[in-house]
Design an enzyme around this catalytic site. Structure first.
Site, mmCIF file in Angstrom:
data_model
loop_
_atom_site.group_PDB
_atom_site.id
_atom_site.type_symbol
_atom_site.label_atom_id
_atom_site.label_comp_id
_atom_site.label_asym_id
_atom_site.label_seq_id
_atom_site.Cartn_x
_atom_site.Cartn_y
_atom_site.Cartn_z
ATOM 1 N N SER B 32 0.827 -1.208 0.000
ATOM 2 C CA SER B 32 0.000 0.000 0.000
ATOM 3 C C SER B 32 0.862 1.259 0.000
ATOM 4 C CB SER B 32 -0.914 0.033 1.226
ATOM 5 O OG SER B 32 -1.854 -1.011 1.157
ATOM 6 N N GLU B 53 2.522 0.613 15.520
ATOM 7 C CA GLU B 53 3.094 1.905 15.146
ATOM 8 C C GLU B 53 3.793 2.604 16.306
ATOM 9 O OE1 GLU B 53 -0.028 0.927 14.629
ATOM 10 O OE2 GLU B 53 -0.169 0.670 12.456
ATOM 11 N N PHE B 78 -1.654 6.858 10.624
ATOM 12 C CA PHE B 78 -1.107 5.911 11.602
ATOM 13 C C PHE B 78 0.286 6.325 12.081
ATOM 14 C CE2 PHE B 78 -3.917 2.882 9.079
ATOM 15 C CZ PHE B 78 -4.978 3.035 9.949
HETATM 16 C C1 TPP Z 1 -3.636 1.025 13.738
HETATM 17 C C2 TPP Z 1 -3.719 0.483 12.354
HETATM 18 N N1 TPP Z 1 -2.584 0.270 11.661
HETATM 19 C C3 TPP Z 1 -2.652 -0.188 10.390
HETATM 20 C C4 TPP Z 1 -3.851 -0.437 9.785
HETATM 21 C C5 TPP Z 1 -3.917 -0.901 8.344
HETATM 22 N N2 TPP Z 1 -4.373 -2.306 8.313
HETATM 23 C C6 TPP Z 1 -5.637 -2.652 8.004
HETATM 24 S S1 TPP Z 1 -5.931 -4.300 8.200
HETATM 25 C C7 TPP Z 1 -4.326 -4.559 8.719
HETATM 26 C C8 TPP Z 1 -3.817 -5.889 9.175
HETATM 27 C C9 TPP Z 1 -4.661 -6.995 8.839
HETATM 28 O O1 TPP Z 1 -4.423 -8.105 9.666
HETATM 29 P P1 TPP Z 1 -5.652 -8.722 10.429
HETATM 30 O O2 TPP Z 1 -6.243 -7.671 11.295
HETATM 31 O O3 TPP Z 1 -5.223 -9.968 11.090
HETATM 32 O O4 TPP Z 1 -6.710 -9.007 9.316
HETATM 33 P P2 TPP Z 1 -6.710 -10.070 8.100
HETATM 34 O O5 TPP Z 1 -5.406 -10.017 7.400
HETATM 35 O O6 TPP Z 1 -6.932 -11.381 8.700
HETATM 36 O O7 TPP Z 1 -7.807 -9.593 7.253
HETATM 37 C C10 TPP Z 1 -3.609 -3.363 8.681
HETATM 38 C C11 TPP Z 1 -2.184 -3.261 9.001
HETATM 39 C C12 TPP Z 1 -5.010 -0.189 10.544
HETATM 40 N N3 TPP Z 1 -6.237 -0.373 10.012
HETATM 41 N N4 TPP Z 1 -4.920 0.259 11.795
#
Ligand code: TPP
Lengths: 309, 333
Positions: B32, B53, B78
């Site tokens: 991204s 973060e 973030f």
């Molecule tokens: C505080 C924060 N940092 C980064 C993000 C960007 N982000 C969205 S989903 C995600 C990680 C996804 O992992 P998980 O929550 O386990 O979901 P899955 O991959 O299983 O859909 C990130 C880093 C966010 N939404 N919030």
């Protein structure tokens, strides 16, 4: 509210809807439907004590953000039933699972199928990243790791008021990388908040791919126990195991059910994309057509009719 | 207009490869933030810090202490909302050479309130020791990397990603605003994606006989107040600021402060988010809904001149639409 349909049926319906939506819109949060379909179906159809929806079947357009002037503002929580002392409350902590949660609302008769047509459309409340005004949502959770703390606070407050309804937080395993998740468990254990439970989709995936390659989190069951929670571990696709885990006694402590899931369950074809499953999109029309055929067959439905583009 | 695909990716890679003390940090938003290719080709210069973060910011402070210049990649929001305390204590106060690369600024993300950095400029510019940059086209995205890395202290950058128009042919130079037109009726001050809107409005305003002086800012701190005052004093009717941000604390506030401190009486209209959160939607929709688009700018200028220009939506031409099916993810996160 008892639903006449079986939870298995609802889970299949969720996968089918999310698949059709992703096909038509050239991509989407498909793997989250694979891993979490049974969990959300289980919550809405069996585990939670939710009253009937108080909201219109077809979601209203975006009605503005909270402000002193916006007197008609309301969240999307009414889709989960009324706010009263006896009913449970649910937060979808990983707000990018919204598409899956909306599909579940449709499958459980709380939202009309048109609701999904409004997904990520300008001016709609059915947002891509579930907002608190989106159907089934009560608080903003798009910034991951804040859901469990809010749930703990609400649970504490409800207990203090003598309410019997419980608080459930649906979580993703990526959230364990955020420090706040651990602060939430610590506080819930310290204050003996046992009208709180979480169901975590442990699919071992995050945006960049397999969690182990991004940031190892170790044995989260042991870690949660050490922070004061009662933990149950189950196969996320085994409904009987989920049912049993839900009954785990957890007096004086929060319960965390770790649902070990497969990010391709029900759509094995997606394994071709492993470990890049977070948001599935298609680079070519052929790729899309091939996936359309293969996954439709797995889900027992005809391929989605795609308009040429 | 030339569109450039992923200008950040190539520019960052070239710079980092030439500067071994630059480290690439990521918080689970690697593709991204267009650093997936870099991760794959230069794994020894890449650190994955996961979705954590607060730790990443203090960790970067430690890397700074060891003499490295970490580039932190995430969505802008973030990089400061949750880890604000870490930003202050570990990075800004000790003046670590940490480069915060904030993607999807303001309403360029459909992710709604939690994803939209709408107060980042007001937060960042009040932090002592901080430098704040914003890219407005592909050339500025390409040059923001080296510019940021030349700063002796921490830097926050608003970075555009995906398919980005090329508006300028000279690189971003810190502290140097771009004078895009030198009209005499009104002064328009923009930055980032609002510059493209103002360029569109200017075309129509020229034709309608309104002469616009247009400044594009890429350095928001340090802020060149003297130049702003100079330009403001050379127009007849007043000043309009247009920003992809809340009007409080951002460019509108900076200009207001500059005019007030210089004792220059000029009317000022501040366009952008007006004390409101935004919500999820496409960029053209949000810009229109929250009054950050070319037509809103035209109407504000009419209020200053007191004359209707006769310009309507058609006159402004079709709003640029990103190719929906392109590989650069117009709508995804
Ligand atoms: C505080 C924060 N940092 C980064 C993000 C960007 N982000 C969205 S989903 C995600 C990680 C996804 O992992 P998980 O929550 O386990 O979901 P899955 O991959 O299983 O859909 C990130 C880093 C966010 N939404 N919030």
């Amino acid at each position: 509210m008892r639903n006449s349909r079986s939870t298995e049926d609802i889970a299949l319906g969720i996968r089918r809807r999310v698949f059709e939506h992703a096909m038509r819109n050239n991509g989407g949060y498909l793997s989250q439907a694979c891993s979490a379909a049974e969990q959300l179906a289980f919550l809405y159809n069996e585990a939670l004590n939710l009253g009937p929806s108080t909201m219109p079947m077809v979601p209203e357009p975006f009605g503005g953000v909270p402000s002193a002037e916006n007197r008609d503002y309301r969240t999307g929580a009414g889709y989960n039933g009324p706010f009263d002392a006896v009913h449970d409350r649910l937060f979808i902590a990983p707000a990018h699972y919204a598409l899956v949660a909306y599909a579940c609302l449709i499958e459980t008769g709380r939202m009309a199928a048109e609701g999904l047509e409004m997904f990520n459309r300008d001016g709609s409340s059915v947002e891509m990243i579930g907002a608190e005004h989106s159907p089934g949502m009560e608080v903003h959770n798009g910034t991951l790791g804040i859901g469990l703390s809010t749930g703990a606070g609400l649970a504490y407050g409800r207990k203090r008021r003598g309410e019997t309804g419980e608080v459930c937080v649906f979580m993703s395993d990526g959230e364990v990388q955020e420090g706040q998740t651990w602060e939430a468990v610590q506080a819930a254990a310290h204050h003996r908040i046992d009208n709180l439970w979480a169901l975590m989709d442990v699919n071992r995936q995050q945006c960049d791919g397999a969690m182990d390659s991004v940031m190892e989190v170790g044995d989260i069951a042991t870690k949660f126990r050490d922070f004061g929670a009662v933990v149950a571990e189950v196969d996320a696709h085994d409904l009987d195991a989920l049912r049993e885990a839900r009954t785990t006694p957890h007096e004086g402590r929060p319960l965390i059910v770790l649902a070990h899931s497969s990010p391709t369950q029900g759509m094995d074809f997606l394994m071709r994309r492993f470990p890049r499953l977070h948001y599935v999109r298609f680079k070519t029309a052929e790729e899309r057509a091939e996936m359309n055929e293969a996954i439709a067959a797995e889900l027992g439905i005809p391929p989605v009719e795609l308009e040429a583009h | 207009m030339e569109m450039v695909n992923r200008p950040y990716a190539a520019a960052f890679e070239a710079h980092a490869v030439a500067n071994p003390d630059v480290l690439c940090l990521s918080a689970d938003l690697t593709s991204s933030c267009e650093i997936d290719g870099f991760r794959d080709r230069h794994p020894e210069q890449f650190l994955s810090l996961g979705m954590a973060e607060q730790n990443m910011l203090s960790f970067a402070g430690g890397l700074g202490l060891a003499g490295y210049r970490p580039f932190l990649h995430s969505f802008g929001v973030f990089l400061y909302r949750r880890p604000y305390d870490q930003l202050m204590a570990s990075i800004a106060y000790p003046r670590r050479k940490v480069r915060l690369m904030g993607f999807l600024p303001g309403v360029t993300t459909p992710g709604g309130m939690t994803h939209q950095a709408i107060e980042d400029l007001s937060v960042m510019r009040t932090i002592p020791n901080m430098t704040v940059l914003e890219s407005g086209d592909a050339t500025e995205v390409e040059s923001i990397v080296a510019a940021a890395d030349s700063v002796d202290g921490p830097v926050y950058c608003r970075v555009l990603r995906g398919s980005v128009p090329r508006l300028f042919d000279t690189p971003l130079e810190i502290g140097r605003m771009r004078v895009l037109s030198e009209g005499r009726d009104v002064l328009v001050v923009t930055a980032g994606i609002t510059t493209e809107e103002a360029i569109r409005a200017r075309g129509a305003l020229d034709a309608a006989g309104v002469s616009v002086r247009h400044l594009h800012l890429n350095t928001l701190k340090p802020f060149d107040a003297a130049q702003i005052v100079d330009h403001a004093s050379s127009v007849r009717h007043g000043v309009v600021t247009l920003e992809n941000h809340l009007v409080t604390g951002g460019i509108g506030s900076m200009v207001a402060e500059a005019l007030a401190e210089a004792g220059l009486g000029r009317r000022l209209i501040r366009l952008g988010l007006q004390d409101s959160y935004a919500h999820g939607g496409s960029r053209p929709y949000l810009m229109k809904y929250y009054g950050m688009d070319a037509l809103t700018l035209v109407r504000a200028i009419e209020r200053l001149t007191g004359e209707e220009s006769g310009i309507d939506e058609d006159a402004l031409g079709a709003v640029r639409l990103d190719a929906v099916h392109s590989a650069v993810k117009a709508e995804a996160l």
